[in-house]
Design a protein around this motif. Structure first.
Motif, PDB file in Angstrom:
ATOM      1  N   ILE A 203      88.168  51.454  62.911  1.00 22.42           N
ATOM      2  CA  ILE A 203      88.662  52.753  62.814  1.00 22.42           C
ATOM      3  C   ILE A 203      89.954  52.634  63.679  1.00 22.42           C
ATOM      4  N   ALA A 204      91.042  52.920  62.874  1.00 22.55           N
ATOM      5  CA  ALA A 204      92.424  52.817  63.888  1.00 22.55           C
ATOM      6  C   ALA A 204      93.599  53.253  62.931  1.00 22.55           C
ATOM      7  N   LYS A 205      94.604  53.469  63.677  1.00 13.95           N
ATOM      8  CA  LYS A 205      95.999  53.863  63.162  1.00 13.95           C
ATOM      9  C   LYS A 205      96.502  53.080  62.078  1.00 13.95           C
ATOM     10  N   CYS A 206      97.230  53.349  61.279  1.00 13.17           N
ATOM     11  CA  CYS A 206      97.958  52.491  60.429  1.00 13.17           C
ATOM     12  C   CYS A 206      99.276  53.148  59.918  1.00 13.17           C
ATOM     13  N   TYR A 207     100.173  52.192  59.597  1.00  9.66           N
ATOM     14  CA  TYR A 207     101.485  52.650  59.443  1.00  9.66           C
ATOM     15  C   TYR A 207     102.139  52.109  58.011  1.00  9.66           C
ATOM     16  N   ARG A 208     102.692  53.196  57.434  1.00  8.81           N
ATOM     17  CA  ARG A 208     103.442  52.572  56.136  1.00  8.81           C
ATOM     18  C   ARG A 208     104.612  53.487  55.944  1.00  8.81           C
ATOM     19  N   ARG A 209     105.694  52.893  55.141  1.00  9.38           N
ATOM     20  CA  ARG A 209     106.700  53.771  54.672  1.00  9.38           C
ATOM     21  C   ARG A 209     106.530  54.754  53.647  1.00  9.38           C
ATOM     22  N   GLN A 210     106.123  55.553  54.104  1.00  7.80           N
ATOM     23  CA  GLN A 210     105.421  56.702  52.911  1.00  7.80           C
ATOM     24  C   GLN A 210     105.400  58.284  53.284  1.00  7.80           C
ATOM     25  N   SER A 211     105.555  59.209  52.785  1.00 12.76           N
ATOM     26  CA  SER A 211     105.566  60.519  53.173  1.00 12.76           C
ATOM     27  C   SER A 211     105.676  61.562  52.140  1.00 12.76           C
ATOM     28  N   ASP A 212     104.539  62.022  51.916  1.00 14.13           N
ATOM     29  CA  ASP A 212     104.536  63.042  50.873  1.00 14.13           C
ATOM     30  C   ASP A 212     103.078  63.871  51.060  1.00 14.13           C
ATOM     31  N   MET A 213     102.775  64.653  50.076  1.00 16.25           N
ATOM     32  CA  MET A 213     101.589  65.683  50.533  1.00 16.25           C
ATOM     33  C   MET A 213     100.277  64.853  50.897  1.00 16.25           C
ATOM     34  N   SER A 214     100.212  63.751  50.414  1.00 12.76           N
ATOM     35  CA  SER A 214      98.682  63.032  50.479  1.00 12.76           C
ATOM     36  C   SER A 214      99.070  61.588  51.389  1.00 12.76           C
ATOM     37  N   HIS A 215     100.353  61.488  51.746  1.00 14.70           N
ATOM     38  CA  HIS A 215     100.603  60.237  52.682  1.00 14.70           C
ATOM     39  C   HIS A 215     101.346  60.498  53.740  1.00 14.70           C
ATOM     40  N   ALA A 216     101.132  60.014  54.898  1.00 15.92           N
ATOM     41  CA  ALA A 216     101.809  59.977  55.890  1.00 15.92           C
ATOM     42  C   ALA A 216     102.246  58.837  56.639  1.00 15.92           C
ATOM     43  N   PRO A 217     103.422  58.582  57.201  1.00 17.70           N
ATOM     44  CA  PRO A 217     103.645  57.345  57.938  1.00 17.70           C
ATOM     45  C   PRO A 217     102.896  56.541  58.684  1.00 17.70           C
ATOM     46  N   MET A 218     101.978  57.469  59.630  1.00 13.33           N
ATOM     47  CA  MET A 218     100.784  56.986  60.587  1.00 13.33           C
ATOM     48  C   MET A 218      99.846  57.991  60.066  1.00 13.33           C
ATOM     49  N   PHE A 219      98.695  57.138  59.672  1.00 10.41           N
ATOM     50  CA  PHE A 219      97.426  57.702  59.320  1.00 10.41           C
ATOM     51  C   PHE A 219      96.210  56.929  59.983  1.00 10.41           C
ATOM     52  N   TYR A 220      94.917  57.189  59.703  1.00 10.51           N
ATOM     53  CA  TYR A 220      94.139  56.756  60.121  1.00 10.51           C
ATOM     54  C   TYR A 220      92.856  55.869  59.020  1.00 10.51           C
ATOM     55  N   GLN A 221      92.523  54.718  59.190  1.00 10.42           N
ATOM     56  CA  GLN A 221      91.489  54.119  58.157  1.00 10.42           C
ATOM     57  C   GLN A 221      90.475  53.866  58.839  1.00 10.42           C
ATOM     58  N   PHE A 222      89.219  53.701  58.189  1.00 11.63           N
ATOM     59  CA  PHE A 222      88.242  52.842  58.638  1.00 11.63           C
ATOM     60  C   PHE A 222      87.549  52.021  57.641  1.00 11.63           C
ATOM     61  N   GLU A 223      87.403  50.856  58.313  1.00 12.19           N
ATOM     62  CA  GLU A 223      87.297  49.669  57.567  1.00 12.19           C
ATOM     63  C   GLU A 223      85.732  49.166  57.608  1.00 12.19           C
ATOM     64  N   GLY A 224      84.991  48.958  56.933  1.00 13.90           N
ATOM     65  CA  GLY A 224      83.680  48.266  57.013  1.00 13.90           C
ATOM     66  C   GLY A 224      83.765  46.957  56.565  1.00 13.90           C
ATOM     67  N   LEU A 225      82.985  46.041  57.412  1.00 11.76           N
ATOM     68  CA  LEU A 225      82.973  44.488  56.947  1.00 11.76           C
ATOM     69  C   LEU A 225      81.591  44.035  57.186  1.00 11.76           C
ATOM     70  N   VAL A 226      80.970  43.740  56.311  1.00  7.34           N
ATOM     71  CA  VAL A 226      79.423  43.153  56.391  1.00  7.34           C
ATOM     72  C   VAL A 226      79.462  41.432  55.868  1.00  7.34           C
ATOM     73  N   VAL A 227      79.157  40.872  56.688  1.00  5.28           N
ATOM     74  CA  VAL A 227      78.758  39.328  56.305  1.00  5.28           C
ATOM     75  C   VAL A 227      77.488  38.815  57.024  1.00  5.28           C
ATOM     76  N   ASP A 228      76.785  38.177  55.910  1.00  5.46           N
ATOM     77  CA  ASP A 228      75.512  37.682  56.217  1.00  5.46           C
ATOM     78  C   ASP A 228      75.107  36.800  55.193  1.00  5.46           C
ATOM     79  N   LYS A 229      73.859  36.298  55.211  1.00  4.39           N
ATOM     80  CA  LYS A 229      73.533  35.433  54.111  1.00  4.39           C
ATOM     81  C   LYS A 229      73.046  36.419  52.744  1.00  4.39           C
ATOM     82  N   ASN A 230      73.217  36.299  51.617  1.00  5.04           N
ATOM     83  CA  ASN A 230      72.793  36.684  50.501  1.00  5.04           C
ATOM     84  C   ASN A 230      73.401  38.288  50.390  1.00  5.04           C
TER      85      ASN A 230
END
Ligand code: DAH
Length: 349
Positions: A203-230
């Motif tokens: 979970i971290a801050k992310c940055y993009r050149r965007q700004s409107d009602m649903s997008h801010a230049p700084m925002f938070y995302q959460f990323e899941g990653l699962v790696v295993d056999k099968n």
């Protein structure tokens, strides 16, 4: 002889006045009573001044004597007034503030910001599934943010990320410095750091050149990653369902739709039934569904780029916006409300 008699009479009267004044001052119940006493005795036409009217007619010796006495009396009365006022003040103060039988005044209590609350709620849900919380650099290299995730420099998909590059920061091996535009950059870093089985929640801050009602230049995302056999798509769908029910409530459903991302194959968009119409279709949603974010099975090239054998291991990943899931949960219409710090809004949560 005559002057002496007058002096003695006056001395007596002045002393009596003093006693009278001090008696009244000691009995006064409040400051206004004390002020009245002050006026009665020390005022311009007060009792003491009435007595002194006689003095100019006396002999010098008597004048001196009485003048001195009057000054002393005035000082005595003034200091009695000061002391009484002070006592009354302390009493008032004690009555008002130090009555231990009165309930105290509670200081206003704040609470964690909504985003912080959501981050811990999300963390708890994934911790229940065995994910561990990770954090990777906010100032990242192009390799981790793009190139290593199959998004070469001229790839059109990269336009959507509208990146903030860091001026004059370049690395021979890893490319330009960027403010991380998505938490997917954590995928490569996690796989470099640990070998499978992997269950990461970044979970971290992310940055993009965007700004409107649903997008801010700084925002938070959460990323899941699962790696295993099968690991297969049903693990991904099961995880999405678990999160949907836990975070949004048992009556909300999720679905996955085919999509395209460079770093997953196959890729999906994840939708959750609409908060308002619960899937029937209304003005705020797309035919009953609201878009949560991207997901998919980790592309074999990404596993290879991180030094993991794609013949042996498979994995799934997803990346969603913290503000976005909150807006979908509570029906918050504008992302900027989350960053304005307006207490009228924040206090509602
Ligand atoms: N990184 C993507 C974005 O910011 C979201 C995403 C899509 C993350 C697919 C993933 C994924 O892990 O598998 O829009």
């Amino acid at each position: 002889m005559f002057f002496v008699i007058i002096r003695l009479m006056l001395t007596d009267q002045i002393r009596n006045l003093k006693n009278e004044a001090i008696g009244e001052i000691l009995e006064a119940k409040d400051a206004s009573e004390i002020e009245n006493t002050r006026a009665t005795f020390l005022g311009r036409s007060g009792k003491l001044n009435q007595l002194t009217k006689e003095i100019p007619n006396l002999a010098l010796e008597e004048k001196k004597h009485l003048g001195q006495l009057i000054n002393e009396v005035k000082i005595n009365i003034e200091s009695a007034i000061e002391q009484s006022l002070e006592k009354l003040n302390v009493k008032n103060f004690q009555n008002k503030w130090f009555d231990v039988t009165l309930p105290g005044i509670r200081p206003e209590q704040g609470h964690l910001h909504l985003i912080t609350q959501a981050i811990s709620e999300i963390t708890n849900i994934f911790t229940e599934l065995g994910f561990h919380r990770a954090r990777y650099p906010e100032a990242e290299w192009d390799w981790y943010a793009f190139e290593g995730l199959n998004m070469s420099q001229n790839h059109p998909a990269r336009d959507e990320w509208e990146t903030f590059f860091i001026k004059d920061l370049d690395n021979k091996k890893y490319g330009k410095g960027v403010l991380t535009p998505h938490t997917s950059s954590g995928q490569l870093r996690e796989m470099e750091k640990y070998s499978p089985p992997i269950r990461m929640l970044n979970i971290a801050k992310c940055y993009r050149r965007q700004s409107d009602m649903s997008h801010a230049p700084m925002f938070y995302q959460f990323e899941g990653l699962v790696v295993d056999k099968n690991i297969n798509i049903s693990h991904l769908k099961g995880t999405i369902d678990y999160f949907t029910k836990k975070y949004f409530g048992p009556d909300r459903k999720s679905r996955i739709r085919p999509f395209h991302f460079q770093f997953t194959e196959p890729s999906f968009e994840v939708d959750v039934t609409c908060l308002i119409c619960h899937g029937k279709g209304c003005r705020t949603c797309k035919q009953g569904w609201m878009e949560l974010g991207g997901s998919g099975m980790v592309h074999p090239t990404i596993l290879k780029n991180a030094g993991i054998d794609p013949e042996k291991y498979t994995g799934f990943a997803f990346g969603w916006g913290v503000e976005r899931v909150m807006m979908m949960k509570y029906g918050i219409p504008d992302i900027r409300l989350l960053f304005d710090g307006d207490l009228r809004f924040l206090k509602q949560f």
